[in-house]
Design a protein around this motif. Structure first.
Motif, PDB file in Angstrom:
ATOM      1  N   GLN A  80       0.554  -0.852   0.048  1.00 40.39           N
ATOM      2  CA  GLN A  80       0.108   0.420  -0.458  1.00 40.39           C
ATOM      3  C   GLN A  80       0.861   1.281   0.457  1.00 40.39           C
ATOM      4  OE1 GLN A  80      -2.407  -0.825   3.439  1.00 40.39           O
ATOM      5  NE2 GLN A  80      -4.025  -1.573   2.094  1.00 40.39           N
ATOM      6  N   ARG A  83       2.308   2.167  -3.779  1.00 42.53           N
ATOM      7  CA  ARG A  83       1.240   2.657  -4.647  1.00 42.53           C
ATOM      8  C   ARG A  83       1.680   3.929  -4.004  1.00 42.53           C
ATOM      9  NH1 ARG A  83      -0.838  -2.979  -3.613  1.00 42.53           N
ATOM     10  NH2 ARG A  83      -2.606  -1.987  -2.206  1.00 42.53           N
ATOM     11  N   ARG A 108       6.537  -1.958 -11.179  1.00 46.97           N
ATOM     12  CA  ARG A 108       4.980  -1.962 -10.740  1.00 46.97           C
ATOM     13  C   ARG A 108       4.569  -3.473  -9.708  1.00 46.97           C
ATOM     14  NH1 ARG A 108       1.661   1.140 -12.538  1.00 46.97           N
ATOM     15  NH2 ARG A 108       0.220  -0.005 -12.221  1.00 46.97           N
ATOM     16  N   HIS A 111       1.678  -3.474  -7.635  1.00 47.97           N
ATOM     17  CA  HIS A 111      -0.033  -3.296  -8.352  1.00 47.97           C
ATOM     18  C   HIS A 111       0.002  -5.660  -8.591  1.00 47.97           C
ATOM     19  CE1 HIS A 111      -0.077   0.502  -8.175  1.00 47.97           C
ATOM     20  NE2 HIS A 111       1.542   0.765  -8.638  1.00 47.97           N
ATOM     21  N   GLN A 162       6.162   3.191 -11.097  1.00 46.62           N
ATOM     22  CA  GLN A 162       5.151   2.238 -10.066  1.00 46.62           C
ATOM     23  C   GLN A 162       3.774   3.114  -9.734  1.00 46.62           C
ATOM     24  OE1 GLN A 162       8.114   2.322  -7.030  1.00 46.62           O
ATOM     25  NE2 GLN A 162       6.886   2.503  -4.902  1.00 46.62           N
TER      26      GLN A 162
END
Lengths: 250, 343
Positions: A80, A83, A108, A111, A162
């Motif tokens: 979290q 992100r 990435r 995700h 990201q």
């Protein structure tokens, strides 16, 4: 991911950071709205990198609070956090056999689902980041075959892939020539207009006052903001860096 | 245009995987048909096809087939362990044998058999469990020694610590075996240096289930394991709890090495060679190497086992001799490439 312009993206309340018990810096209170770009200045050892590591959750704050978009940093799980905040670190220990595309795609990771399969949005984010950093021609090259500046751009592309709303950039101009510095600051300005919040550690006061919307000066007293139109800003910088005032060019 | 990360890899994975499976099937067939160290189809496969006799069926079901399955499982476990160790330590020379992990597992099993011979009667799970304990202790000791000066684990530190732990385990194993009775010594030494012929189906079933569990865990972590290419701090910055993952990887690598040791003793170099071969074929992405490495490892050990049975037929060599003969030149080539890269 971009946040709506004007909303508070990062809030620091009495933040103290460092390595207890040897080094305790702060306190620092600050609110950054989405789209703002804060340049962090300060002499070596003032705690600039340590501050960024605290903001990304790599180090625990010694006191005070860090909130990102209204949520306390410590309540967020590592994915979290990743992100919401991305860090371009200063001296990462990269595997130089990774290709540029592989490196950017690693951005990435927070995700991806259970089996790590990339979806269309992940592939598009990687391509967008490669395009923004002008890296398509180098996408399949291993990092070991790149110049320092090209490698720095590849790392920036990973940070962009990201998709975080808050970017922390530790000396992003390292290894970049004049043209690439110009392109970098144009890109950062564009990202700011899209609502991303930027905190960048810079070494050139002139660049900081020219490119950022706000300037934070770290020193022996912790940290405080210097207004861009403050008539005494050169004196403040000279005192913080312990150099004669004529050495400061803005 | 969006291009998948592993585009180059996807193009190779299926043909390479299919070729490995076909070769494995072929070598299983060769192993099943072997008679007194030779591929004798008159005594082997023709009898199988025509309907084997009771004694032949016993030989197949309780001798040759479990042996082939054991080679596949042990090869898979060792190559997964090596792949994981090389990935998380970012050290191309990491391997459960060279790092002393297999030695720790072997020492634990030899110690159990010497000090409490009847412990084996407690169940087929005991040997793998004891091997896991030994492997884990050896792994922790290697990591502790490698970090003795503080800071990150270096290539040299890791290899030297592995050499120390390996030498220590080998010395204790020699001591325990010198005190063992001659019959037990013969059995233990044949197992210790890579004996695939002593394993029961119940043991193999347990090994297969644990191996599958380890593989599923690793496959679910594959994209996170890839982030070790960014360094520990870099992995943390993309949302991976790198320290936790490193710890868990160390446990899983030890467990995999222990599974292999519990079946076939100390088999060197499989965990070293196979990850390199797989990365050469399909790249570095764990999402791709994890499915392929176990099959390549299994194939290598099948081939080595058949070689061990054929080389001095009707006498049988321990399969560890064959893997060492293949592995030593590869290790030397890797070391020399590493040293050239440092200059």
């Amino acid at each position: 991911m971009s946040s709506p312009q004007g909303k508070t993206c990062l809030a620091l309340e009495g933040l103290c950071w460092g390595y207890a018990p040897k080094l305790r810096l702060g306190p620092l209170s600050l609110k950054l709205r989405a789209g703002e770009h804060v340049a962090v200045l300060g002499p070596n050892g003032a705690g600039k990198t340590t501050l960024l590591r605290t903001l990304v959750g790599d180090l625990e704050p010694l006191a005070g609070k860090v909130e990102i978009s209204g949520e306390a940093l410590e309540t967020l799980s590592p994915p979290q956090r990743a992100r919401r905040v991305a860090l371009l670190a200063q001296n990462p220990q990269l595997d130089l056999e990774l290709t540029v595309r592989e490196l950017v795609a690693l951005g990435r990771t927070p995700h991806l689902g259970l089996w790590g399969r990339e979806g269309r949005s992940d592939l598009e984010a990687v391509d967008r980041a490669l395009t923004r950093c002008d890296l398509h021609a180098l996408a399949l090259r291993p990092l070991g075959a790149l110049s320092g500046g090209e490698r720095q751009r590849a790392r920036l592309a990973m940070t962009l892939a990201q998709g975080a709303q808050l970017l922390l950039l530790d000396e992003p101009t390292t290894h970049l020539d004049l043209r690439r510095r110009h392109e970098l600051f144009s890109l950062l300005s564009e990202l700011g207009q899209q609502g991303l919040t930027l905190v960048s550690v810079l070494h050139e006061p002139a660049e900081a006052f020219r490119e950022a919307t706000r300037v934070l000066l770290l020193g022996a007293d912790g940290g405080h903001e210097v207004a861009k139109d403050d008539p005494e800003r050169r004196d403040l910088l000279a005192a913080a860096y312990a150099v004669p005032v004529e050495r400061i060019t803005l | 245009m969006a291009v998948r990360l592993s585009a180059r890899v996807s193009a190779y994975l299926w043909p390479v995987g299919a070729a490995v499976l076909a070769l494995s099937a072929l070598w299983v067939a060769v192993g099943l048909g072997m008679h007194s160290g030779a591929v004798a189809f008159d005594a082997g496969w023709i009898e199988i096809i025509q309907g084997p006799s009771c004694s032949m069926r016993d030989i197949l079901l309780h001798g040759r087939l479990p042996r082939a399955v054991a080679a596949l499982l042990v090869g898979a476990a060792l190559s997964l362990s090596g792949l994981l160790l090389q990935g998380v330590t970012r050290n191309p020379l990491a391997d459960p044998f060279l790092l002393g992990i297999s030695g720790g597992a072997g020492l634990a099993v030899v110690a159990l058999q010497s000090l409490w011979p009847r412990a084996v009667d407690l169940g087929p799970w005991l040997i793998p469990a004891v091997a896991f304990g030994g492997a884990l202790l050896a792994m922790l000791a290697v990591l502790h020694l490698a970090q003795a000066g503080g800071g990150r684990v270096s290539l040299l530190g890791l290899i030297l610590s592995g050499v120390v732990i390996n030498a220590f385990c080998a010395a204790l194993i020699t001591f325990l075996m010198a005190r063992a009775d001659p019959f037990r010594l013969r059995v233990t030494s044949t197992w210790l240096y890579g004996g695939l012929g002593f394993v029961a189906w119940s043991h193999l079933l347990g090994v297969a289930l644990v191996l599958l569990g380890c593989w599923l865990f690793l496959r679910a972590q594959a994209h996170r394991l890839n982030t070790f290419g960014l360094g520990m701090e870099g992995a943390a910055s993309v949302g991976v709890d790198a320290r936790m993952l490193l710890r868990r990887s160390a446990y899983v690598a030890s467990l995999l090495a222990a599974l292999a040791v519990s079946v076939a003793g100390l088999l060197g170099y499989v965990g070293l060679i196979v990850p390199h071969v797989v990365r050469l074929a399909v790249g570095r992405d764990f999402r791709v190497t994890l499915p392929l490495a176990p099959f390549v490892g299994g194939l290598l050990l099948l081939v080595a086992d058949v070689g061990a049975r054929m080389a001095f037929a009707p006498e049988e060599l321990p399969v560890g001799v064959i893997t060492a003969v293949i592995g030593c030149p590869v290790l030397l080539a890797l070391l020399s490439a590493q040293l050239r890269g440092r200059r």
